[in-house]
Scaffold this motif. Structure first.
Motif, PDB file in Angstrom:
ATOM      1  N   THR A 104      42.974  24.055  41.135  1.00 13.91           N
ATOM      2  CA  THR A 104      41.749  24.553  41.771  1.00 13.91           C
ATOM      3  C   THR A 104      41.184  25.690  40.919  1.00 13.91           C
ATOM      4  O   THR A 104      41.919  26.364  40.182  1.00 13.91           O
ATOM      5  CB  THR A 104      42.041  25.078  43.184  1.00 13.91           C
ATOM      6  N   VAL A 105      39.897  25.906  41.037  1.00 13.93           N
ATOM      7  CA  VAL A 105      39.233  26.965  40.272  1.00 13.93           C
ATOM      8  C   VAL A 105      39.867  28.306  40.611  1.00 13.93           C
ATOM      9  O   VAL A 105      40.091  28.624  41.777  1.00 13.93           O
ATOM     10  CB  VAL A 105      37.712  26.985  40.576  1.00 13.93           C
ATOM     11  N   GLY A 106      40.166  29.097  39.566  1.00 16.16           N
ATOM     12  CA  GLY A 106      40.763  30.416  39.730  1.00 16.16           C
ATOM     13  C   GLY A 106      42.279  30.391  39.723  1.00 16.16           C
ATOM     14  O   GLY A 106      42.917  31.445  39.679  1.00 16.16           O
ATOM     15  N   GLN A 107      42.888  29.202  39.781  1.00 17.87           N
ATOM     16  CA  GLN A 107      44.346  29.098  39.802  1.00 17.87           C
ATOM     17  C   GLN A 107      44.915  29.627  38.479  1.00 17.87           C
ATOM     18  O   GLN A 107      44.414  29.322  37.410  1.00 17.87           O
ATOM     19  CB  GLN A 107      44.770  27.643  40.019  1.00 17.87           C
ATOM     20  N   GLU A 108      45.992  30.411  38.586  1.00 19.27           N
ATOM     21  CA  GLU A 108      46.650  30.978  37.411  1.00 19.27           C
ATOM     22  C   GLU A 108      47.711  30.005  36.926  1.00 19.27           C
ATOM     23  O   GLU A 108      48.515  29.517  37.704  1.00 19.27           O
ATOM     24  CB  GLU A 108      47.290  32.316  37.782  1.00 19.27           C
ATOM     25  N   LEU A 109      47.694  29.721  35.616  1.00 12.88           N
ATOM     26  CA  LEU A 109      48.670  28.815  35.019  1.00 12.88           C
ATOM     27  C   LEU A 109      49.467  29.569  33.960  1.00 12.88           C
ATOM     28  O   LEU A 109      48.898  30.312  33.156  1.00 12.88           O
ATOM     29  CB  LEU A 109      47.971  27.621  34.361  1.00 12.88           C
ATOM     30  N   THR A 110      50.776  29.361  33.941  1.00 12.41           N
ATOM     31  CA  THR A 110      51.626  29.986  32.940  1.00 12.41           C
ATOM     32  C   THR A 110      51.757  29.012  31.774  1.00 12.41           C
ATOM     33  O   THR A 110      52.278  27.912  31.928  1.00 12.41           O
ATOM     34  CB  THR A 110      53.014  30.307  33.514  1.00 12.41           C
ATOM     35  N   SER A 111      51.270  29.448  30.612  1.00 17.67           N
ATOM     36  CA  SER A 111      51.280  28.593  29.431  1.00 17.67           C
ATOM     37  C   SER A 111      52.520  28.868  28.589  1.00 17.67           C
ATOM     38  O   SER A 111      52.963  30.006  28.454  1.00 17.67           O
ATOM     39  CB  SER A 111      50.036  28.875  28.586  1.00 17.67           C
TER      40      SER A 111
END
Length: 152
Positions: A104-111
């Motif tokens: 979803t928009v704004g979701q934080e993802l750990t790369s």
């Protein structure tokens, strides 16, 4: 007579003395100036400055690279990305790869890495490694969107 001889001798001496080079500084006189040459002072020889030792260069760590099942090279690096437009998390770097989950928009993802061409971002979502297309994520959270942290 003695006096006259004495006078003659004195007059002769006066004439003789005036012709012996004694000058009163008239036009024909010559003045010689002797300039003294100074004795040079020895300049001390400077001591050599030791050349500082050059420290050994710190080797640049090699980038860790991993390869996906389809052969795409992923350069390992940790970062945080934010979803700027809903995107699917896929099992490989391809729009044809299996979808693991949606975002979803704004979701934080750990790369955990980026493809060599910069088109795909390797992320960890719900304990699984997946890939999202780089055009749908950013390192800056979208304005007005509350960031949602993805469970790891």
């Amino acid at each position: 007579m003695k006096k006259s001889r004495l006078l003659i001798v004195l007059a002769g001496l006066a004439v003789f003395a005036s012709g012996c080079g004694y000058s009163t500084g008239g036009e024909d006189s010559t003045v010689t100036v002797i300039e003294a040459t100074p004795t040079p002072t020895a300049t001390p020889t400077p001591e050599a400055t030791p050349t500082p030792e050059v420290p050994e260069a710190t080797p640049t760590p090699a980038q860790e690279v991993a390869q996906t099942a389809s052969g795409v090279n992923i350069i390992k690096q940790n970062a945080t990305y934010y979803v700027v437009e809903g995107v699917n998390v896929r099992s490989d770097c391809s729009t044809e790869a299996e979808m693991i989950t949606g975002t979803t928009v704004g979701q934080e993802l750990t790369s955990t890495g980026v493809s060599e061409d910069g088109q795909w971002i390797e992320v960890t979502v719900n304990g699984q490694t997946g890939y999202v297309n780089a055009q749908y994520v950013s390192t800056t959270a979208p304005a007005g969107a509350a960031a949602q942290t993805t469970a790891q």
